[in-house]
Design an enzyme around this catalytic site. Sequence first.
Site, PDB file in Angstrom:
ATOM      1  N   ARG A   1       0.820  -1.172   0.174  1.00 49.54           N
ATOM      2  CA  ARG A   1      -0.058   0.085  -0.001  1.00 49.54           C
ATOM      3  C   ARG A   1       0.468   1.315  -0.101  1.00 49.54           C
ATOM      4  O   ARG A   1       1.356   1.905   1.269  1.00 49.54           O
ATOM      5  CB  ARG A   1      -0.894   0.023   1.133  1.00 49.54           C
ATOM      6  CG  ARG A   1      -1.875  -0.930   1.410  1.00 49.54           C
ATOM      7  CD  ARG A   1      -3.074  -1.782   2.678  1.00 49.54           C
ATOM      8  NE  ARG A   1      -2.377  -2.127   3.286  1.00 49.54           N
ATOM      9  CZ  ARG A   1      -1.976  -1.619   4.404  1.00 49.54           C
ATOM     10  NH1 ARG A   1      -2.324  -1.569   5.043  1.00 49.54           N
ATOM     11  NH2 ARG A   1      -1.151  -3.038   5.045  1.00 49.54           N
TER      12      ARG A   1
ATOM     13  N   TYR B   1      -9.948 -12.644   6.492  1.00 53.14           N
ATOM     14  CA  TYR B   1     -10.515 -10.891   6.954  1.00 53.14           C
ATOM     15  C   TYR B   1     -11.905 -11.481   7.027  1.00 53.14           C
ATOM     16  O   TYR B   1     -12.918 -11.543   7.633  1.00 53.14           O
ATOM     17  CB  TYR B   1     -10.392 -10.127   5.493  1.00 53.14           C
ATOM     18  CG  TYR B   1      -9.086  -9.240   6.027  1.00 53.14           C
ATOM     19  CD1 TYR B   1      -8.808  -8.362   6.665  1.00 53.14           C
ATOM     20  CD2 TYR B   1      -8.589  -9.021   4.740  1.00 53.14           C
ATOM     21  CE1 TYR B   1      -8.001  -7.724   6.735  1.00 53.14           C
ATOM     22  CE2 TYR B   1      -7.041  -8.539   4.751  1.00 53.14           C
ATOM     23  CZ  TYR B   1      -6.627  -7.763   6.460  1.00 53.14           C
ATOM     24  OH  TYR B   1      -5.972  -6.674   6.225  1.00 53.14           O
TER      25      TYR B   1
HETATM   26  O1  CP3 Z   1      -1.324   1.531  -2.030  1.00 53.43           O
HETATM   27  C1  CP3 Z   1      -1.443   1.991  -3.628  1.00 53.43           C
HETATM   28  O2  CP3 Z   1      -1.899   2.903  -3.537  1.00 53.43           O
HETATM   29  C2  CP3 Z   1      -0.939   0.098  -3.672  1.00 53.43           C
HETATM   30  C3  CP3 Z   1      -2.958  -0.070  -3.932  1.00 53.43           C
HETATM   31  C4  CP3 Z   1      -2.820  -0.826  -2.570  1.00 53.43           C
HETATM   32  C5  CP3 Z   1      -4.256  -0.764  -1.795  1.00 53.43           C
HETATM   33  N1  CP3 Z   1      -4.067  -1.897  -1.240  1.00 53.43           N
HETATM   34  C6  CP3 Z   1      -4.550   0.192  -1.630  1.00 53.43           C
HETATM   35  C7  CP3 Z   1      -5.455   0.660   0.048  1.00 53.43           C
HETATM   36  C8  CP3 Z   1      -2.701  -1.759  -2.213  1.00 53.43           C
HETATM   37  C9  CP3 Z   1      -1.713  -2.990  -3.363  1.00 53.43           C
HETATM   38  C10 CP3 Z   1      -3.666  -2.997  -1.382  1.00 53.43           C
HETATM   39  C11 CP3 Z   1      -3.383  -4.396  -0.891  1.00 53.43           C
HETATM   40  C12 CP3 Z   1      -3.629  -4.569   0.835  1.00 53.43           C
HETATM   41  N2  CP3 Z   1      -4.742  -4.219   0.694  1.00 53.43           N
HETATM   42  C13 CP3 Z   1      -3.248  -5.302   1.659  1.00 53.43           C
HETATM   43  C14 CP3 Z   1      -1.869  -6.240   0.772  1.00 53.43           C
HETATM   44  C15 CP3 Z   1      -0.628  -5.798   0.781  1.00 53.43           C
HETATM   45  C16 CP3 Z   1      -0.286  -5.335   2.099  1.00 53.43           C
HETATM   46  O3  CP3 Z   1      -0.409  -4.428   3.021  1.00 53.43           O
HETATM   47  O4  CP3 Z   1      -0.486  -6.358   3.407  1.00 53.43           O
HETATM   48  C17 CP3 Z   1      -3.743  -5.574   2.593  1.00 53.43           C
HETATM   49  C18 CP3 Z   1      -3.407  -6.619   3.715  1.00 53.43           C
HETATM   50  C19 CP3 Z   1      -5.042  -4.616   2.203  1.00 53.43           C
HETATM   51  C20 CP3 Z   1      -5.639  -4.720   3.334  1.00 53.43           C
HETATM   52  C21 CP3 Z   1      -6.393  -3.059   3.534  1.00 53.43           C
HETATM   53  N3  CP3 Z   1      -6.845  -2.093   3.217  1.00 53.43           N
HETATM   54  C22 CP3 Z   1      -5.966  -2.668   5.026  1.00 53.43           C
HETATM   55  C23 CP3 Z   1      -5.278  -3.727   6.245  1.00 53.43           C
HETATM   56  C24 CP3 Z   1      -5.682  -1.422   4.666  1.00 53.43           C
HETATM   57  C25 CP3 Z   1      -5.611  -0.368   6.262  1.00 53.43           C
HETATM   58  C26 CP3 Z   1      -6.521   0.551   6.255  1.00 53.43           C
HETATM   59  C27 CP3 Z   1      -6.456   2.029   6.188  1.00 53.43           C
HETATM   60  O5  CP3 Z   1      -6.731   3.304   6.209  1.00 53.43           O
HETATM   61  O6  CP3 Z   1      -5.202   2.089   7.224  1.00 53.43           O
HETATM   62  C28 CP3 Z   1      -6.644  -1.313   3.470  1.00 53.43           C
HETATM   63  C29 CP3 Z   1      -6.798   0.376   2.572  1.00 53.43           C
HETATM   64  C30 CP3 Z   1      -6.114   0.676   1.913  1.00 53.43           C
HETATM   65  N4  CP3 Z   1      -6.000   0.079   0.534  1.00 53.43           N
HETATM   66  C31 CP3 Z   1      -5.643   2.278   1.521  1.00 53.43           C
HETATM   67  C32 CP3 Z   1      -4.739   2.188   0.578  1.00 53.43           C
HETATM   68  C33 CP3 Z   1      -4.126   3.116  -0.151  1.00 53.43           C
HETATM   69  C34 CP3 Z   1      -5.225   3.020   3.079  1.00 53.43           C
HETATM   70  C35 CP3 Z   1      -5.599   4.487   2.476  1.00 53.43           C
HETATM   71  C36 CP3 Z   1      -7.380   4.741   2.223  1.00 53.43           C
HETATM   72  O7  CP3 Z   1      -8.242   4.513   2.474  1.00 53.43           O
HETATM   73  O8  CP3 Z   1      -6.918   5.678   1.408  1.00 53.43           O
END
Ligand code: CP3
Length: 325
Positions: free
Chosen positions: A2, A127
């Site tokens: 991410r 999840y």
């Molecule tokens: O960041 C990018 O632009 C790349 C795209 C991407 C996202 N999620 C967008 C995102 C990728 C490659 C992922 C993969 C993903 N999502 C994983 C595997 C990679 C890793 O980090 O281990 C996992 C476990 C997830 C599930 C997920 N999605 C989590 C645990 C979270 C965090 C929640 C938070 O807000 O802290 C997300 C949300 C998420 N997905 C964000 C992004 C950019 C965070 C910001 C937002 O919601 O805008």
Amino acid sequence: MRQAGRSLPEYRAIRGEGSIVEAIRTPDLATEITLQPVRRYGVDAAILYSDIVTPIEAIGFGVDVAPGVGPVVEQPFRSAADLDRIRPLDPEADTGFVLETVRNLVAELGDTPLIGFAGAPFTVASYLIEGQPSRTYTRTKSLMRGDPDLWHRLLGRLADLALASLRSQVAAGASAIQLFDSWAGALSPVDYERFVLPHSRAVLEGVADLGVPRIHFGVGTGEILSLMRDAGADVMGVDWRIPIDVARDRLGDGVALQGNLDPALLFAPWEVVEAETLDVLARNGGRPGHVFNLGHGVLPETDPSVLERVVALVHEVDPATGQRP
Ligand code: CP3
């Protein structure tokens, strides 16, 4: 990873409030967000702006991604009856918005490769079963060990979803794929091998004929690295908990490595960041194949100018030696 997270002001400006799921469903927005870190940092590849829960959300399982929390499920997976809620993915009909984003990006990116991705069966299952992010995976492990038959049927369906999604992303133009099994490090090697590896293998072997590099990543996977690699990876991602030369010793030279600067160290003084970055590169120096990366995603409070300097520094290093000329 991410990558952009909330660290980029330009991301916060166009992302808006609300669930990331809506942004992912809007191809023009998802395209622009994918391009932002490429423009700002000059990284060598782009990673598609989507999420590991996109396919399961798209077939109507009832998943959302709560800001600051992560994936949450309204009605978690509890019994065999819930299998009926996981039908096969029709990539064009269910996730046409992802494919439109991929096509837009391939047109915009020129020579910069686009990495497509999917969540691995275990991490997505965690999840669906827990209903939210978990530290202990108690419900997940309880289903895995209590009803192995149902477990394997669930992971089989999730493998089918990931495979269909990855194949469609490559057909739309992605030049590499990454399978995220972010939380597989929570498992013992014995459980990983028996309950998870066959399903991740179905995904990775299922894309082998496409001829694109396959990256496989999880957090805290030092003890299961070679098993994960056996699932069929060309590149193994490692976090910072294992030095990259130790990972190399465990895996041999037949695989490339991705990683593994600790994202929290980006908050230390520049001299530390510089020394640690060079240390990561030197540790794989002279060995084949290294994709420099963080060991996990960018933390939201990270100063973008530090990331800019890290990318510039990595580009100065001679890949053959892992040293600055
Ligand atoms: O960041 C990018 O632009 C790349 C795209 C991407 C996202 N999620 C967008 C995102 C990728 C490659 C992922 C993969 C993903 N999502 C994983 C595997 C990679 C890793 O980090 O281990 C996992 C476990 C997830 C599930 C997920 N999605 C989590 C645990 C979270 C965090 C929640 C938070 O807000 O802290 C997300 C949300 C998420 N997905 C964000 C992004 C950019 C965070 C910001 C937002 O919601 O805008």
